[in-house]
Design a protein around this motif. Structure first.
Motif, PDB file in Angstrom:
ATOM      1  N   ALA A  42       5.000  11.671   7.575  1.00  0.00           N
ATOM      2  CA  ALA A  42       4.808  12.022   8.980  1.00  0.00           C
ATOM      3  C   ALA A  42       6.119  11.938   9.779  1.00  0.00           C
ATOM      4  O   ALA A  42       6.219  12.541  10.845  1.00  0.00           O
ATOM      5  N   ALA A  43       7.095  11.238   9.273  1.00  0.00           N
ATOM      6  CA  ALA A  43       8.360  11.064   9.996  1.00  0.00           C
ATOM      7  C   ALA A  43       9.192  12.341   9.946  1.00  0.00           C
ATOM      8  O   ALA A  43       8.962  13.228   9.117  1.00  0.00           O
ATOM      9  N   HIS A  64      19.440   5.253   6.853  1.00  0.00           N
ATOM     10  CA  HIS A  64      19.243   5.265   5.402  1.00  0.00           C
ATOM     11  C   HIS A  64      17.784   5.093   4.994  1.00  0.00           C
ATOM     12  O   HIS A  64      17.395   5.508   3.897  1.00  0.00           O
ATOM     13  N   ALA A  65      16.983   4.507   5.881  1.00  0.00           N
ATOM     14  CA  ALA A  65      15.564   4.293   5.542  1.00  0.00           C
ATOM     15  C   ALA A  65      14.869   5.615   5.235  1.00  0.00           C
ATOM     16  O   ALA A  65      13.969   5.667   4.393  1.00  0.00           O
ATOM     17  N   ARG A  66      15.302   6.707   5.897  1.00  0.00           N
ATOM     18  CA  ARG A  66      14.639   7.999   5.702  1.00  0.00           C
ATOM     19  C   ARG A  66      14.751   8.500   4.269  1.00  0.00           C
ATOM     20  O   ARG A  66      13.863   9.184   3.773  1.00  0.00           O
ATOM     21  N   THR A  67      15.834   8.159   3.586  1.00  0.00           N
ATOM     22  CA  THR A  67      15.968   8.562   2.181  1.00  0.00           C
ATOM     23  C   THR A  67      15.670   7.399   1.233  1.00  0.00           C
ATOM     24  O   THR A  67      15.181   7.619   0.130  1.00  0.00           O
ATOM     25  N   ASP A  68      15.934   6.170   1.674  1.00  0.00           N
ATOM     26  CA  ASP A  68      15.688   5.010   0.805  1.00  0.00           C
ATOM     27  C   ASP A  68      14.196   4.794   0.543  1.00  0.00           C
ATOM     28  O   ASP A  68      13.793   4.514  -0.594  1.00  0.00           O
ATOM     29  N   ASP A 111       0.868  -1.182   0.000  1.00  0.00           N
ATOM     30  CA  ASP A 111       0.000   0.000   0.000  1.00  0.00           C
ATOM     31  C   ASP A 111       0.904   1.231   0.000  1.00  0.00           C
ATOM     32  O   ASP A 111       1.304   1.735   1.054  1.00  0.00           O
ATOM     33  N   LEU A 112       1.225   1.718  -1.183  1.00  0.00           N
ATOM     34  CA  LEU A 112       2.160   2.828  -1.314  1.00  0.00           C
ATOM     35  C   LEU A 112       1.646   4.105  -0.671  1.00  0.00           C
ATOM     36  O   LEU A 112       2.429   4.897  -0.133  1.00  0.00           O
ATOM     37  N   ASP A 113       0.337   4.304  -0.685  1.00  0.00           N
ATOM     38  CA  ASP A 113      -0.219   5.522  -0.066  1.00  0.00           C
ATOM     39  C   ASP A 113      -0.011   5.509   1.453  1.00  0.00           C
ATOM     40  O   ASP A 113       0.348   6.532   2.043  1.00  0.00           O
ATOM     41  N   THR A 114      -0.201   4.355   2.081  1.00  0.00           N
ATOM     42  CA  THR A 114       0.011   4.246   3.525  1.00  0.00           C
ATOM     43  C   THR A 114       1.486   4.411   3.864  1.00  0.00           C
ATOM     44  O   THR A 114       1.844   5.119   4.816  1.00  0.00           O
ATOM     45  N   ILE A 115       2.345   3.789   3.084  1.00  0.00           N
ATOM     46  CA  ILE A 115       3.786   3.922   3.309  1.00  0.00           C
ATOM     47  C   ILE A 115       4.200   5.378   3.109  1.00  0.00           C
ATOM     48  O   ILE A 115       4.983   5.930   3.894  1.00  0.00           O
TER      49      ILE A 115
END
Length: 140
Positions: free
Chosen positions: A19-20, A60-64, A9-13
């Motif tokens: 929000a982060a 890295h998750a914040r940009t990946d 679900d790309l919209d939820t992700i």
């Protein structure tokens, strides 16, 4: 054969990503803490001796994640374009198949005419050379 993964679900992700805390984030390998670009605390991982793979992953998750979402959306758009192109090609091939059937029928009429009147072959060849229609089986 491997099972196709379910579409995330790309919209939820995307909503969780939006929000982060803004990125990029950086891993502090001394304290195993992740900070944002302003030096604010974001997360802490398990303390380890040396670089912590969890802290590196988290940072890295914040940009990946946004890059992966954008790429997934790009691929979905491209697949839709290719599916549309495929549908157009299938319609074009159906038209070509109809043309081939019509040509086959015309050849059959010509063969029938030739078998009835071998001397009429010259007339038939003249008609074909000039683009004139080949008469139907009933001679018209």
């Amino acid at each position: 054969m491997t099972a196709q993964p379910e579409r995330p679900d790309l919209d939820t992700i995307q909503a969780r990503t939006d929000a982060a805390t803004d990125g990029p984030w950086y891993a502090d390998h001394v304290n195993d803490v992740v900070y944002d670009f302003d030096g604010r605390f974001v997360a802490q991982t398990v303390l380890m001796n040396g670089p912590n793979p969890d802290a590196i992953f988290t940072a890295h998750a914040r940009t990946d994640v946004p890059e992966l979402i954008a790429y997934a959306r790009h691929l979905e758009t491209r697949v839709a374009e290719l599916e549309q192109d495929l549908a157009g090609e299938q319609a074009r091939l159906a038209d070509r198949a109809l043309e081939a059937r019509e040509l086959r029928a015309e050849c059959s009429r010509a063969a029938t005419l030739l078998s009835r009147d071998p001397d009429g072959a010259r007339v038939l060849l003249d008609r074909l050379a000039t683009g004139a229609p080949v008469p139907a089986r009933d001679g018209r």
